[in-house]
Design a protein around this motif. Structure first.
Motif, PDB file in Angstrom:
ATOM      1  N   VAL A 107       0.835  -1.215   0.000  1.00 31.55           N
ATOM      2  CA  VAL A 107       0.000   0.000   0.000  1.00 31.55           C
ATOM      3  C   VAL A 107       0.861   1.254   0.000  1.00 31.55           C
ATOM      4  N   HIS A 108       1.943   1.234   0.775  1.00 29.52           N
ATOM      5  CA  HIS A 108       2.784   2.424   0.910  1.00 29.52           C
ATOM      6  C   HIS A 108       4.095   2.299   0.131  1.00 29.52           C
ATOM      7  N   ALA A 109       4.125   1.478  -0.898  1.00 23.20           N
ATOM      8  CA  ALA A 109       5.345   1.261  -1.684  1.00 23.20           C
ATOM      9  C   ALA A 109       5.916   2.583  -2.177  1.00 23.20           C
ATOM     10  N   GLY A 110       7.206   2.791  -1.901  1.00 23.13           N
ATOM     11  CA  GLY A 110       7.865   4.009  -2.352  1.00 23.13           C
ATOM     12  C   GLY A 110       7.365   5.265  -1.682  1.00 23.13           C
ATOM     13  N   VAL A 115      -3.342   4.281  -3.780  1.00 22.42           N
ATOM     14  CA  VAL A 115      -4.367   4.357  -4.823  1.00 22.42           C
ATOM     15  C   VAL A 115      -5.133   3.030  -4.796  1.00 22.42           C
ATOM     16  N   TRP A 116      -6.317   3.041  -5.356  1.00 22.97           N
ATOM     17  CA  TRP A 116      -7.211   1.892  -5.173  1.00 22.97           C
ATOM     18  C   TRP A 116      -6.631   0.598  -5.727  1.00 22.97           C
ATOM     19  N   TRP A 117      -5.992   0.654  -6.904  1.00 16.99           N
ATOM     20  CA  TRP A 117      -5.524  -0.590  -7.527  1.00 16.99           C
ATOM     21  C   TRP A 117      -4.361  -1.204  -6.753  1.00 16.99           C
ATOM     22  N   ARG A 118      -3.456  -0.360  -6.232  1.00 11.12           N
ATOM     23  CA  ARG A 118      -2.353  -0.894  -5.446  1.00 11.12           C
ATOM     24  C   ARG A 118      -2.868  -1.415  -4.100  1.00 11.12           C
ATOM     25  N   THR A 119      -3.864  -0.736  -3.571  1.00 12.37           N
ATOM     26  CA  THR A 119      -4.475  -1.185  -2.316  1.00 12.37           C
ATOM     27  C   THR A 119      -5.152  -2.538  -2.511  1.00 12.37           C
ATOM     28  N   ALA A 120      -5.856  -2.701  -3.630  1.00 12.32           N
ATOM     29  CA  ALA A 120      -6.524  -3.979  -3.909  1.00 12.32           C
ATOM     30  C   ALA A 120      -5.509  -5.110  -4.032  1.00 12.32           C
ATOM     31  N   ILE A 121      -4.413  -4.852  -4.741  1.00 16.41           N
ATOM     32  CA  ILE A 121      -3.351  -5.864  -4.859  1.00 16.41           C
ATOM     33  C   ILE A 121      -2.812  -6.217  -3.481  1.00 16.41           C
ATOM     34  N   ALA A 122      -2.600  -5.200  -2.651  1.00 19.89           N
ATOM     35  CA  ALA A 122      -2.066  -5.420  -1.307  1.00 19.89           C
ATOM     36  C   ALA A 122      -2.988  -6.282  -0.470  1.00 19.89           C
ATOM     37  N   VAL A 124      -5.167  -8.507  -1.415  1.00 15.03           N
ATOM     38  CA  VAL A 124      -5.166  -9.903  -1.854  1.00 15.03           C
ATOM     39  C   VAL A 124      -3.829 -10.571  -1.521  1.00 15.03           C
ATOM     40  N   ALA A 125      -2.726  -9.874  -1.813  1.00 22.51           N
ATOM     41  CA  ALA A 125      -1.404 -10.456  -1.578  1.00 22.51           C
ATOM     42  C   ALA A 125      -1.133 -10.672  -0.093  1.00 22.51           C
ATOM     43  N   GLY A 126      -1.471  -9.674   0.721  1.00 27.19           N
ATOM     44  CA  GLY A 126      -1.204  -9.785   2.153  1.00 27.19           C
ATOM     45  C   GLY A 126      -2.336 -10.405   2.937  1.00 27.19           C
ATOM     46  N   GLY A 127      -3.562  -9.963   2.642  1.00 25.82           N
ATOM     47  CA  GLY A 127      -4.707 -10.420   3.415  1.00 25.82           C
ATOM     48  C   GLY A 127      -5.210 -11.803   3.062  1.00 25.82           C
ATOM     49  N   VAL A 128      -4.785 -12.326   1.916  1.00 28.77           N
ATOM     50  CA  VAL A 128      -5.212 -13.664   1.504  1.00 28.77           C
ATOM     51  C   VAL A 128      -3.992 -14.568   1.274  1.00 28.77           C
ATOM     52  N   VAL A 129      -3.172 -14.237   0.287  1.00 34.65           N
ATOM     53  CA  VAL A 129      -2.078 -15.130  -0.114  1.00 34.65           C
ATOM     54  C   VAL A 129      -1.076 -15.356   1.015  1.00 34.65           C
ATOM     55  N   ALA A 166     -12.044  -6.683  -0.715  1.00 34.10           N
ATOM     56  CA  ALA A 166     -12.746  -5.631  -1.450  1.00 34.10           C
ATOM     57  C   ALA A 166     -13.248  -4.551  -0.500  1.00 34.10           C
ATOM     58  N   VAL A 167     -13.813  -4.962   0.631  1.00 37.52           N
ATOM     59  CA  VAL A 167     -14.303  -3.990   1.617  1.00 37.52           C
ATOM     60  C   VAL A 167     -13.150  -3.153   2.153  1.00 37.52           C
ATOM     61  N   ALA A 168     -12.031  -3.801   2.466  1.00 40.28           N
ATOM     62  CA  ALA A 168     -10.864  -3.083   2.985  1.00 40.28           C
ATOM     63  C   ALA A 168     -10.340  -2.084   1.958  1.00 40.28           C
ATOM     64  N   THR A 169     -10.357  -2.458   0.689  1.00 35.80           N
ATOM     65  CA  THR A 169      -9.903  -1.558  -0.377  1.00 35.80           C
ATOM     66  C   THR A 169     -10.771  -0.316  -0.435  1.00 35.80           C
ATOM     67  N   VAL A 170     -12.076  -0.508  -0.347  1.00 36.23           N
ATOM     68  CA  VAL A 170     -13.007   0.629  -0.387  1.00 36.23           C
ATOM     69  C   VAL A 170     -12.795   1.532   0.827  1.00 36.23           C
TER      70      VAL A 170
END
Length: 198
Positions: A107-110, A115-122, A124-129, A166-170
């Protein structure tokens, strides 16, 4: 950007998110295969990593788990005590720490504004994978079921976790716009394309 030392505000935020994760367990849980419960607490883990950053987010989860280990019934369904860390859910609980770190780092890369798309990736990657990466092998070990079978059976958890992501991203996206001071970090200027995407 050099990380600033922790202060009283940071400690208060850690305590608030540890409490939030505990509160999200109050509605209870729905146990599925292998005794692993579906709970809302993973949502709190995702939010902790995104809002506090990787290290304070992980600290808030660690505080919660330490309180659970000494016997406080803070996990969904009123579970607590060191025995929790010897059962099939142990890997998922410990995975929360890794999950918060991964979410915060992405989420805070660099030091860029989320932004929403990086948050969504985060999420899934952290909260699920990341959580599954620890949870499934430990569950397999404890239940003595083959790893591929455990992984396949764990797919029943995925839809619920993706919904929480998805809820966390929103929530994070709205919070960045409405109350950026709620985040611990100060962000550097984002590239134009990221500002537009936000």
């Amino acid at each position: 950007m050099t990380p600033r030392p922790m202060d009283a505000t940071d400690l208060a935020r850690v305590a608030v998110f540890a409490a939030l994760i505990a509160v999200l367990g109050l509605p209870g849980s729905f146990p599925v295969f292998g005794g692993v419960p579906i709970t809302a607490q993973t949502l709190g883990v995702m939010l902790a990593g995104a809002i506090l950053g990787p290290w304070l987010g992980a600290l808030s989860v660690t505080v919660l788990l330490a309180l659970v280990a000494v016997g406080l019934p803070l996990l969904a369904g009123g579970r607590g005590g060191f025995a929790v860390f010897l059962g099939p859910t142990a890997g998922y609980a410990i995975g929360w720490i890794l999950g918060a770190i991964v979410v915060g780092l992405i989420v805070h890369a660099g030091n860029r504004r989320p932004v929403w798309w990086r948050t969504a990736i985060a999420m899934v990657a952290g909260g699920v994978v990341a959580i599954y990466a620890l949870g499934i092998p430990v569950q397999s070990l404890v239940t003595r079921l083959a790893l591929p079978e455990t992984a396949l059976a764990s797919l029943v958890l995925v839809p619920g976790d993706l919904l929480k992501a998805a809820v966390a991203t929103v929530v994070v996206t709205l919070l960045v716009r409405a109350y950026p001071r709620g985040f611990r970090r100060q962000w550097s200027a984002a590239p134009v394309e990221e500002r537009v995407a936000a």
